[in-house]
Design an enzyme around this catalytic site. Structure first.
Site, PDB file in Angstrom:
ATOM      1  N   ASP A  60       1.105   8.974 -10.323  1.00 20.30           N
ATOM      2  CA  ASP A  60       1.059   7.809  -9.434  1.00 20.30           C
ATOM      3  C   ASP A  60       0.013   6.838  -9.967  1.00 20.30           C
ATOM      4  O   ASP A  60      -1.100   7.252 -10.319  1.00 20.30           O
ATOM      5  CB  ASP A  60       0.690   8.264  -8.016  1.00 20.30           C
ATOM      6  CG  ASP A  60       1.074   7.239  -6.980  1.00 20.30           C
ATOM      7  OD1 ASP A  60       1.910   7.534  -6.118  1.00 20.30           O
ATOM      8  OD2 ASP A  60       0.529   6.109  -7.054  1.00 20.30           O
ATOM      9  N   ALA A  83       5.025  -0.617 -12.946  1.00 19.68           N
ATOM     10  CA  ALA A  83       5.015  -0.003 -11.611  1.00 19.68           C
ATOM     11  C   ALA A  83       4.575  -1.031 -10.575  1.00 19.68           C
ATOM     12  O   ALA A  83       3.593  -1.741 -10.775  1.00 19.68           O
ATOM     13  CB  ALA A  83       4.063   1.189 -11.587  1.00 19.68           C
ATOM     14  N   THR A 127       4.396 -12.322 -12.891  1.00 20.61           N
ATOM     15  CA  THR A 127       5.551 -12.877 -12.166  1.00 20.61           C
ATOM     16  C   THR A 127       5.443 -14.374 -11.903  1.00 20.61           C
ATOM     17  O   THR A 127       4.343 -14.904 -11.683  1.00 20.61           O
ATOM     18  CB  THR A 127       5.687 -12.156 -10.808  1.00 20.61           C
ATOM     19  OG1 THR A 127       6.601 -12.873  -9.984  1.00 20.61           O
ATOM     20  CG2 THR A 127       4.365 -12.050 -10.065  1.00 20.61           C
ATOM     21  N   GLU A 129       6.174 -15.588  -9.222  1.00 15.61           N
ATOM     22  CA  GLU A 129       5.690 -15.729  -7.833  1.00 15.61           C
ATOM     23  C   GLU A 129       4.254 -16.238  -7.806  1.00 15.61           C
ATOM     24  O   GLU A 129       3.795 -16.776  -6.790  1.00 15.61           O
ATOM     25  CB  GLU A 129       5.768 -14.385  -7.109  1.00 15.61           C
ATOM     26  CG  GLU A 129       7.173 -13.938  -6.785  1.00 15.61           C
ATOM     27  CD  GLU A 129       7.820 -14.749  -5.671  1.00 15.61           C
ATOM     28  OE1 GLU A 129       7.244 -14.851  -4.584  1.00 15.61           O
ATOM     29  OE2 GLU A 129       8.912 -15.290  -5.901  1.00 15.61           O
ATOM     30  N   TYR A 151       2.434 -10.035  -2.055  1.00 16.17           N
ATOM     31  CA  TYR A 151       2.882  -9.595  -3.388  1.00 16.17           C
ATOM     32  C   TYR A 151       2.264 -10.489  -4.460  1.00 16.17           C
ATOM     33  O   TYR A 151       1.684 -10.001  -5.441  1.00 16.17           O
ATOM     34  CB  TYR A 151       4.419  -9.659  -3.460  1.00 16.17           C
ATOM     35  CG  TYR A 151       4.961  -9.471  -4.865  1.00 16.17           C
ATOM     36  CD1 TYR A 151       5.047  -8.207  -5.433  1.00 16.17           C
ATOM     37  CD2 TYR A 151       5.376 -10.566  -5.632  1.00 16.17           C
ATOM     38  CE1 TYR A 151       5.535  -8.038  -6.733  1.00 16.17           C
ATOM     39  CE2 TYR A 151       5.857 -10.407  -6.927  1.00 16.17           C
ATOM     40  CZ  TYR A 151       5.931  -9.140  -7.470  1.00 16.17           C
ATOM     41  OH  TYR A 151       6.408  -8.967  -8.754  1.00 16.17           O
ATOM     42  N   LYS A 155      -0.502  -9.640  -7.494  1.00 19.92           N
ATOM     43  CA  LYS A 155      -0.199  -9.872  -8.907  1.00 19.92           C
ATOM     44  C   LYS A 155      -1.184 -10.869  -9.534  1.00 19.92           C
ATOM     45  O   LYS A 155      -1.390 -10.862 -10.742  1.00 19.92           O
ATOM     46  CB  LYS A 155       1.245 -10.363  -9.068  1.00 19.92           C
ATOM     47  CG  LYS A 155       2.295  -9.270  -8.831  1.00 19.92           C
ATOM     48  CD  LYS A 155       2.377  -8.302 -10.006  1.00 19.92           C
ATOM     49  CE  LYS A 155       3.512  -7.316  -9.834  1.00 19.92           C
ATOM     50  NZ  LYS A 155       3.731  -6.452 -11.008  1.00 19.92           N
TER      51      LYS A 155
END
Ligand code: NAP
Ligand code: F7E
Length: 324
Positions: A60, A83, A127, A129, A151, A155
């Site tokens: 993880d 991930a 990203t 975004e 999100y 990032k």
């Protein structure tokens, strides 16, 4: 000659399998991190027929001791951090999980490299975004970031931490600022696959409508199979850097509906599509379109698949699944 070793995080998602397939074709030894589940789902690896060719390790990204141990034992030449809790729509309700995985998972990765294998080259899955509702109609590497969801904020942390490890510790760490990319193994909650899956169900008589949110959103959508090549190319450069990866072509959700229904030879999609507030977001990004000149000029990369080809590919594969 010794094979190059790659460590791919995000192996059960969309990009991990496409990237791993590319790396296997280039004769890498590929290790992949998969989360522990009672019922693991390797469907995407199976779809690309590589489930028996990669070495899967349970772990993880939020567990730093796990990453430290793996960096020491695998000693990867290349580390691809794909991930994430990657669904923007869920990130308001899951803001802490999103931050722990996307932001602190990145920090754990970079710390593990710095401590245990500083020559490992690192790819960070950034990203579009990050741009939010940008002032300019086309975004490039110099466009200011204005994140507009948990999100995107997570990032943003990952982006700057990657730059910081590069500048402070000379780690070969690059950010790919990737615009939306899709494929037949895209998660079904994302709008492209939700639509192609819905169209296929309608075509095969298994549903009679698709319920969506904001039909006016515009995005720059490309094919995941093309975009993973840009990730690999970034790690083959002498110097690490940040690159926009996009097609430079923008479409709206309505364009997507036109093409998807047309691909299934169904006329007048308006009769099959409804909207509901549940699929609208607390803060929307209205329009994104990327300038990929830097990736073209320095990496020699360019997209190969048009939006129409992409949507047709996805509809065809979804119809095949429901026809079985
Ligand atoms: P995806 O399909 O959502 O895959 C994400 C992967 O991360 C899954 O394998 C997931 O495993 C894994 N993961 C989640 N939490 C984890 C944890 N705590 N530890 C280890 N693994 C974990 O995403 P994608 O579309 O392939 O995108 C890959 C990366 O690019 C993501 O970082 C995404 O944010 C970024 N990105 C994607 C796009 C795009 O348009 N696709 C654009 C820009 C950036 P489970 O399935 O087991 O949860
Ligand atoms: O939404 C609108 C929605 O969820 C696209 C992730 O891979 O790309 C992806 O994020 C647009 C948005 O992708 C529905 O409001 C309308 O404007 O497919 P999406 P995304 O949010 O752009 C970026 C680059 C990433 O980094 C992310 O990880 O479509 N929309 N109706 C809808 N979206 C969804 N999901 N469902 C609808 O019903």
């Amino acid at each position: 000659m010794k094979k190059k070793v790659a460590f791919v995080l995000g192996m059960t998602g969309q990009d991990g399998p496409y990237l791993s397939k590319l790396l296997l074709e280039k004769d890498y030894k590929v290790y992949g991190l998969v989360k522990r589940y009672s019922n693991p789902n390797l469907d995407n690896l199976k779809y690309l027929d590589i489930d028996d060719s990669v070495d899967l390790i349970t772990g993880d990204i939020t567990d730093d001791s796990c990453l430290n141990h793996l960096l020491k034992s695998i000693k990867p030449d290349e580390y691809y951090n794909l991930a994430a809790q990657s669904f923007v729509g869920a990130s308001w309700d899951l803001n802490k999980t999103t931050s722990e995985v996307n932001a602190f998972g990145t920090l754990n990765s970079l710390n593990a490299i710095k401590l245990h294998n500083p020559n490992t080259r690192y790819y960070q899955a950034g990203t579009s975004e990050l741009y939010g509702n940008a002032d300019s109609s086309i975004q490039d590497e110099s466009t200011p970031f204005k994140p507009r969801s948990p999100y995107a904020v997570s990032k943003l942390y990952a982006h700057w931490m990657t730059v910081n490890f590069r500048e402070s510790f000379s780690i070969h760490a690059s950010n790919g600022i990737l615009f939306n990319h899709e494929s037949p193994i895209r998660g079904k909650e994302f709008v492209t696959r939700k639509i192609t899956d819905g169209v296929a169900q309608i075509k095969c008589g298994k549903a009679d409508k698709i319920i969506l949110g904001n039909l006016d959103a515009k995005r720059d959508w490309g094919f995941a199979g093309d975009y993973v090549e840009a990730m690999w190319l970034m790690l083959q450069q002498d110097d690490p850097d940040d690159y926009v990866v996009s097609t430079g072509v923008q479409n709206s959700i309505r364009d997507l509906l036109d093409i998807a229904f047309d691909a299934a030879e169904i006329k007048d999609w308006a009769g099959y599509v409804e909207t509901a507030p549940a699929f609208k977001r607390p803060a929307e990004l209205h329009s994104l379109c990327g300038n990929n000149s830097k990736a073209k000029n320095i990496l020699g990369w360019q997209p190969k698949t048009s939006f129409k080809e992409l949507v047709h590919m996805m509809v065809k594969e979804d119809i095949k699944r429901y026809s079985k």
